[in-house]
Design a protein around this motif. Structure first.
Motif, PDB file in Angstrom:
ATOM      1  N   LEU A   5       0.812  -1.219   0.000  1.00  0.00           N
ATOM      2  CA  LEU A   5       0.000   0.000   0.000  1.00  0.00           C
ATOM      3  C   LEU A   5       0.846   1.271   0.000  1.00  0.00           C
ATOM      4  O   LEU A   5       0.369   2.331  -0.393  1.00  0.00           O
ATOM      5  CB  LEU A   5      -0.954  -0.001   1.194  1.00  0.00           C
ATOM      6  CG  LEU A   5      -2.054  -1.043   1.144  1.00  0.00           C
ATOM      7  CD1 LEU A   5      -2.903  -0.987   2.402  1.00  0.00           C
ATOM      8  CD2 LEU A   5      -2.921  -0.897  -0.082  1.00  0.00           C
ATOM      9  N   ALA A  24      -2.999  -2.776 -10.252  1.00  0.00           N
ATOM     10  CA  ALA A  24      -4.212  -2.944  -9.439  1.00  0.00           C
ATOM     11  C   ALA A  24      -5.461  -2.958 -10.313  1.00  0.00           C
ATOM     12  O   ALA A  24      -6.369  -3.763 -10.099  1.00  0.00           O
ATOM     13  CB  ALA A  24      -4.312  -1.828  -8.398  1.00  0.00           C
ATOM     14  N   LYS A  28      -7.918  -6.181 -10.682  1.00  0.00           N
ATOM     15  CA  LYS A  28      -9.338  -6.062 -10.364  1.00  0.00           C
ATOM     16  C   LYS A  28     -10.205  -6.422 -11.570  1.00  0.00           C
ATOM     17  O   LYS A  28     -11.219  -7.098 -11.430  1.00  0.00           O
ATOM     18  CB  LYS A  28      -9.646  -4.644  -9.884  1.00  0.00           C
ATOM     19  CG  LYS A  28     -11.028  -4.506  -9.311  1.00  0.00           C
ATOM     20  CD  LYS A  28     -11.201  -3.213  -8.583  1.00  0.00           C
ATOM     21  CE  LYS A  28     -12.590  -3.157  -7.995  1.00  0.00           C
ATOM     22  NZ  LYS A  28     -12.831  -1.921  -7.288  1.00  0.00           N
ATOM     23  N   THR A  51      -6.014  -7.437  -0.605  1.00  0.00           N
ATOM     24  CA  THR A  51      -5.652  -6.048  -0.321  1.00  0.00           C
ATOM     25  C   THR A  51      -6.143  -5.098  -1.404  1.00  0.00           C
ATOM     26  O   THR A  51      -6.613  -3.999  -1.112  1.00  0.00           O
ATOM     27  CB  THR A  51      -4.122  -5.916  -0.175  1.00  0.00           C
ATOM     28  OG1 THR A  51      -3.678  -6.791   0.865  1.00  0.00           O
ATOM     29  CG2 THR A  51      -3.715  -4.495   0.142  1.00  0.00           C
ATOM     30  N   LEU A  52      -6.071  -5.525  -2.661  1.00  0.00           N
ATOM     31  CA  LEU A  52      -6.395  -4.619  -3.768  1.00  0.00           C
ATOM     32  C   LEU A  52      -7.794  -4.789  -4.345  1.00  0.00           C
ATOM     33  O   LEU A  52      -8.290  -3.885  -5.006  1.00  0.00           O
ATOM     34  CB  LEU A  52      -5.363  -4.783  -4.893  1.00  0.00           C
ATOM     35  CG  LEU A  52      -3.915  -4.496  -4.530  1.00  0.00           C
ATOM     36  CD1 LEU A  52      -3.028  -4.687  -5.745  1.00  0.00           C
ATOM     37  CD2 LEU A  52      -3.743  -3.114  -3.946  1.00  0.00           C
ATOM     38  N   CYS A  53      -8.443  -5.924  -4.125  1.00  0.00           N
ATOM     39  CA  CYS A  53      -9.710  -6.175  -4.814  1.00  0.00           C
ATOM     40  C   CYS A  53     -10.914  -6.328  -3.893  1.00  0.00           C
ATOM     41  O   CYS A  53     -12.025  -6.024  -4.288  1.00  0.00           O
ATOM     42  CB  CYS A  53      -9.598  -7.422  -5.683  1.00  0.00           C
ATOM     43  SG  CYS A  53      -8.409  -7.208  -7.022  1.00  0.00           S
ATOM     44  N   PHE A  59      -6.808   0.518   1.305  1.00  0.00           N
ATOM     45  CA  PHE A  59      -6.593   0.756  -0.126  1.00  0.00           C
ATOM     46  C   PHE A  59      -7.591   1.781  -0.647  1.00  0.00           C
ATOM     47  O   PHE A  59      -7.234   2.675  -1.421  1.00  0.00           O
ATOM     48  CB  PHE A  59      -6.689  -0.556  -0.909  1.00  0.00           C
ATOM     49  CG  PHE A  59      -6.396  -0.411  -2.371  1.00  0.00           C
ATOM     50  CD1 PHE A  59      -5.189   0.115  -2.798  1.00  0.00           C
ATOM     51  CD2 PHE A  59      -7.312  -0.803  -3.318  1.00  0.00           C
ATOM     52  CE1 PHE A  59      -4.894   0.245  -4.157  1.00  0.00           C
ATOM     53  CE2 PHE A  59      -7.042  -0.678  -4.680  1.00  0.00           C
ATOM     54  CZ  PHE A  59      -5.832  -0.147  -5.094  1.00  0.00           C
TER      55      PHE A  59
END
Length: 84
Positions: A5, A24, A28, A51-53, A59
């Motif tokens: 992050l 990212a 996604k 963490t990203l989706c 985030f």
């Protein structure tokens, strides 16, 4: 993964930030495909995917702050992530 992050920050070099945002966005996009339900169940809560989706408040906060970035391309990538 929490250190990942740190890449999504206004202080990061623009080129690095754009690459991180593109990564990212692509992750996604691929996770939102029709087979994503099975794929999502395979990842732990500490994975890059989570963490990203998934609903990641840290985030989401990073993305919200990047909407005020002075660079247009950065803002476009953020919007791309948020609208997928």
């Amino acid at each position: 993964v929490p250190s990942l992050l740190l890449l999504f920050d206004n202080c990061i070099n623009r080129d690095i930030l754009l690459r991180a945002l593109a990564f990212a966005a692509n992750l996604k996009k691929n996770m939102n495909n029709e087979d994503s339900t099975m794929i999502q169940d395979q990842y732990s809560e500490h994975s890059i995917f989570s963490t990203l989706c998934r609903d990641s408040t840290p985030f989401a906060q990073k993305l919200a702050s990047l909407l005020h970035h002075p660079d247009t391309e950065v803002k476009e990538q953020v919007v791309r992530i948020l609208t997928q």
